[in-house]
Design a protein around this motif. Structure first.
Motif, PDB file in Angstrom:
ATOM      1  N   LYS A 176      42.212  40.647  52.145  1.00 17.08           N
ATOM      2  CA  LYS A 176      43.473  40.917  51.465  1.00 17.08           C
ATOM      3  C   LYS A 176      43.286  41.208  49.979  1.00 17.08           C
ATOM      4  O   LYS A 176      44.213  41.647  49.307  1.00 17.08           O
ATOM      5  N   THR A 177      42.112  40.910  49.472  1.00 17.48           N
ATOM      6  CA  THR A 177      41.859  41.108  48.040  1.00 17.48           C
ATOM      7  C   THR A 177      41.590  42.576  47.754  1.00 17.48           C
ATOM      8  O   THR A 177      40.679  43.166  48.326  1.00 17.48           O
ATOM      9  N   ASP A 178      42.378  43.146  46.887  1.00 16.89           N
ATOM     10  CA  ASP A 178      42.255  44.555  46.533  1.00 16.89           C
ATOM     11  C   ASP A 178      41.653  44.665  45.136  1.00 16.89           C
ATOM     12  O   ASP A 178      42.334  44.374  44.137  1.00 16.89           O
ATOM     13  N   LEU A 179      40.387  45.043  45.071  1.00 15.65           N
ATOM     14  CA  LEU A 179      39.733  45.134  43.763  1.00 15.65           C
ATOM     15  C   LEU A 179      40.421  46.140  42.856  1.00 15.65           C
ATOM     16  O   LEU A 179      40.489  45.939  41.641  1.00 15.65           O
ATOM     17  N   GLU A 180      40.920  47.228  43.423  1.00 12.21           N
ATOM     18  CA  GLU A 180      41.571  48.253  42.604  1.00 12.21           C
ATOM     19  C   GLU A 180      42.782  47.687  41.865  1.00 12.21           C
ATOM     20  O   GLU A 180      43.034  48.033  40.713  1.00 12.21           O
ATOM     21  N   LYS A 181      43.537  46.810  42.549  1.00  7.34           N
ATOM     22  CA  LYS A 181      44.685  46.176  41.885  1.00  7.34           C
ATOM     23  C   LYS A 181      44.212  45.244  40.768  1.00  7.34           C
ATOM     24  O   LYS A 181      44.841  45.146  39.715  1.00  7.34           O
ATOM     25  N   CYS A 182      43.107  44.557  41.023  1.00 12.97           N
ATOM     26  CA  CYS A 182      42.523  43.693  39.981  1.00 12.97           C
ATOM     27  C   CYS A 182      42.110  44.529  38.772  1.00 12.97           C
ATOM     28  O   CYS A 182      42.365  44.159  37.623  1.00 12.97           O
ATOM     29  N   PHE A 183      41.462  45.650  39.039  1.00 13.22           N
ATOM     30  CA  PHE A 183      41.009  46.532  37.953  1.00 13.22           C
ATOM     31  C   PHE A 183      42.203  47.091  37.175  1.00 13.22           C
ATOM     32  O   PHE A 183      42.152  47.198  35.945  1.00 13.22           O
ATOM     33  N   GLN A 184      43.263  47.441  37.888  1.00 14.60           N
ATOM     34  CA  GLN A 184      44.444  47.974  37.210  1.00 14.60           C
ATOM     35  C   GLN A 184      45.088  46.906  36.321  1.00 14.60           C
ATOM     36  O   GLN A 184      45.549  47.195  35.210  1.00 14.60           O
ATOM     37  N   TYR A 185      45.090  45.662  36.801  1.00 12.69           N
ATOM     38  CA  TYR A 185      45.613  44.550  35.986  1.00 12.69           C
ATOM     39  C   TYR A 185      44.804  44.399  34.707  1.00 12.69           C
ATOM     40  O   TYR A 185      45.360  44.201  33.622  1.00 12.69           O
ATOM     41  N   ILE A 186      43.483  44.491  34.831  1.00 18.92           N
ATOM     42  CA  ILE A 186      42.604  44.369  33.666  1.00 18.92           C
ATOM     43  C   ILE A 186      42.903  45.462  32.645  1.00 18.92           C
ATOM     44  O   ILE A 186      42.944  45.214  31.432  1.00 18.92           O
ATOM     45  N   LYS A 187      43.148  46.685  33.133  1.00 14.34           N
ATOM     46  CA  LYS A 187      43.484  47.786  32.228  1.00 14.34           C
ATOM     47  C   LYS A 187      44.845  47.571  31.581  1.00 14.34           C
ATOM     48  O   LYS A 187      45.009  47.736  30.369  1.00 14.34           O
ATOM     49  N   ASP A 188      45.836  47.189  32.385  1.00 15.25           N
ATOM     50  CA  ASP A 188      47.200  47.020  31.873  1.00 15.25           C
ATOM     51  C   ASP A 188      47.292  45.916  30.831  1.00 15.25           C
ATOM     52  O   ASP A 188      48.051  46.029  29.863  1.00 15.25           O
ATOM     53  N   GLU A 189      46.532  44.832  31.043  1.00 16.80           N
ATOM     54  CA  GLU A 189      46.598  43.680  30.140  1.00 16.80           C
ATOM     55  C   GLU A 189      45.560  43.742  29.016  1.00 16.80           C
ATOM     56  O   GLU A 189      45.470  42.814  28.213  1.00 16.80           O
ATOM     57  N   ALA A 190      44.796  44.833  28.951  1.00 18.69           N
ATOM     58  CA  ALA A 190      43.759  45.007  27.922  1.00 18.69           C
ATOM     59  C   ALA A 190      42.811  43.809  27.873  1.00 18.69           C
ATOM     60  O   ALA A 190      42.542  43.239  26.818  1.00 18.69           O
ATOM     61  N   ILE A 191      42.308  43.437  29.042  1.00 19.84           N
ATOM     62  CA  ILE A 191      41.385  42.306  29.152  1.00 19.84           C
ATOM     63  C   ILE A 191      40.060  42.668  28.480  1.00 19.84           C
ATOM     64  O   ILE A 191      39.574  43.796  28.591  1.00 19.84           O
TER      65      ILE A 191
END
Length: 452
Positions: A176-191
């Motif tokens: 169920k873990t979607d790495l692409e969604k994780c990566f998009q979160y990192i981009k959106d939050e400027a991690i």
């Protein structure tokens, strides 16, 4: 949102610390304890010895997660070794008649002042992070277990270290873990930094995360366990008592190396501007103007350190055209003028970039910057292309002297360029820079096949 800068300040703090500490040890010696010594000899000997000693003992390698006991241990070791250096100086100049008790008093007072300054800076920076929200790093963690929970608690319970933990991704249910969604979160939050628990991730996921971090200029670190990590260089750090592994060790992230490279850049570019460009520029300008109408200099936006755009300067080698910012010169390009062919063949057209070096946008040696349109294109299709932006771009580089300069005719050209650029970034040294500069000069005199 904080009004203060996110990121690292050590690039400024450590050089300042060096200057203050050197001022203390030299000022106390000359003005109070050893008034009969020859000042120049003492300053040169002690300053050089202090810098070499500090590098070997890692005296200034104090990070946001470094504990007070570690700082005290570093200071104690530095004091003992520095005492031996002073006794060596006194022994060599035995006619100074300096008593041992005077040396001990000098070292003790010097280190009381140095340690006081060191801890004051350490606590002031922690207070600054807690109260004003500056000098912080945004983090995420991949994997949920006891180790990552301890790290998450470290981030949240110790705001003085300047970490803002945003999210922990649970990989228990890997389907169920979607790495692409994780990566998009990192981009959106400027991690800024990604921490991975190796035991919670598959090898393919680790590779995907490593590729994402490289291609998006994110710091990647690991919580180690018994699985293998396929990397040439690993760097151990401790956050409180939690071991952390850094996948890529970049020498130019060390403040002292940054200062050495910047000083070299300023000195080298200044010499070129004063002794070469001062008289060569008017001659080139006349030749360019006689052949075609248009400006003497050509300005083009390129991506530099941390992907920031800057204006890169060259002598104009083409007739003015609307495609200059989109397409590289190719073999037999009709846009290139006669004088343009000569200055491109000899790399004279690149000389105005020494002003970019002096202004701090570029370095003498580093990965060559690309046009913005090309950077966007290569970042999407060439793996690890963005790693090149971890350091300042250069007028010349390891890839350029290794046969990968000029036009990119096939993907093989840009892949080779990235490979050499990453090797340079991970293995930088001043000697390597000097070797590249020498080879570039030889190639300019001989002429290169792809210099068109």
């Amino acid at each position: 949102m904080s009004l203060f800068k996110q990121g690292r300040y050590s690039g400024y703090l450590r050089p300042i610390s060096y200057l203050i500490d050197l001022s203390i040890i030299n000022g106390l010696a000359i003005l109070y304890f050893f008034v009969d010594i020859e000042p120049k000899t003492f300053i040169v000997f002690v300053s050089v010895s202090w810098i070499v000693l500090s590098i070997s003992s890692r005296f200034y390698e104090v990070y946001r997660y470094t504990r007070e006991v570690t700082i005290f241990a570093l200071s104690l070791r530095q004091m003992v070794l520095f005492t031996l250096i002073i006794f060596a100086f006194v022994g060599f100049y035995h006619n100074l008649s300096i008593y041992p008790i005077t040396v001990f008093k000098y070292v003790l007072i010097s280190f009381l002042l140095i340690i006081s300054f060191k801890f004051a800076l350490y606590y002031l920076l922690q207070k600054y992070r807690m109260s004003l929200g500056g000098n912080y790093r945004k983090t995420v963690i991949f994997g949920a277990n006891k180790k990552t929970l301890a790290l998450e608690n470290f981030f949240t319970q110790n705001p003085e270290y300047g970490y803002i933990h945003k999210k922990t991704f649970d990989f228990k249910d890997r389907k169920k873990t979607d790495l692409e969604k994780c990566f998009q979160y990192i981009k959106d939050e400027a991690i800024d930094e990604i921490y991975c628990s190796i035991s919670e991730l598959s090898n393919s996921q680790i590779n995907d995360i490593a590729d994402f971090a490289d291609n998006n200029l994110k710091i990647l670190k690991f919580l180690p366990d018994n699985k293998e990590i396929y990397s040439k260089k690993l760097k151990y750090e401790y956050y409180d008592y939690i071991p952390i592994l850094t996948l890529r060790d970049i020498p130019l992230e060390e403040p002292l190396n940054t200062v050495i490279k910047r000083v070299f850049d300023i000195v080298f570019s200044s010499l070129v501007i004063i002794f070469l460009l001062s008289w060569l520029t008017p001659l080139i300008a006349i030749l360019i103007k006689l052949e075609s109408k248009g400006p003497v200099f050509f300005k083009q936006s390129r991506n530099g350190f941390n992907y920031k755009e800057f204006d890169c300067y060259k002598f104009r080698s083409m007739t003015p055209n609307k495609d200059a910012h989109l397409y590289q010169a190719t073999r037999g390009d009709q846009r290139v003028t006669k004088i343009g062919r000569f200055i491109r063949k000899t790399s004279i057209d690149e000389l105005p970039q020494f002003f970019n070096v002096l202004f701090g946008d570029m370095s003498v040696v580093g990965p060559r910057p690309h046009m913005v349109s090309h950077t966007d294109m290569y970042a999407k299709k060439i793996d690890k292309f963005m790693v090149r932006h971890f350091v300042k771009p250069g007028i010349t580089g390891l890839a350029q002297i290794s046969g990968f300069r000029g036009e990119v005719e096939t993907d093989k050209d840009i892949i080779g360029r990235v490979k050499y650029d990453i090797f340079y970034i991970e293995n930088w040294s001043l000697l390597l820079d000097l070797k590249i500069i020498t080879k570039t000069f030889v190639n300019a005199i001989k002429g290169e096949d792809k210099a068109y």
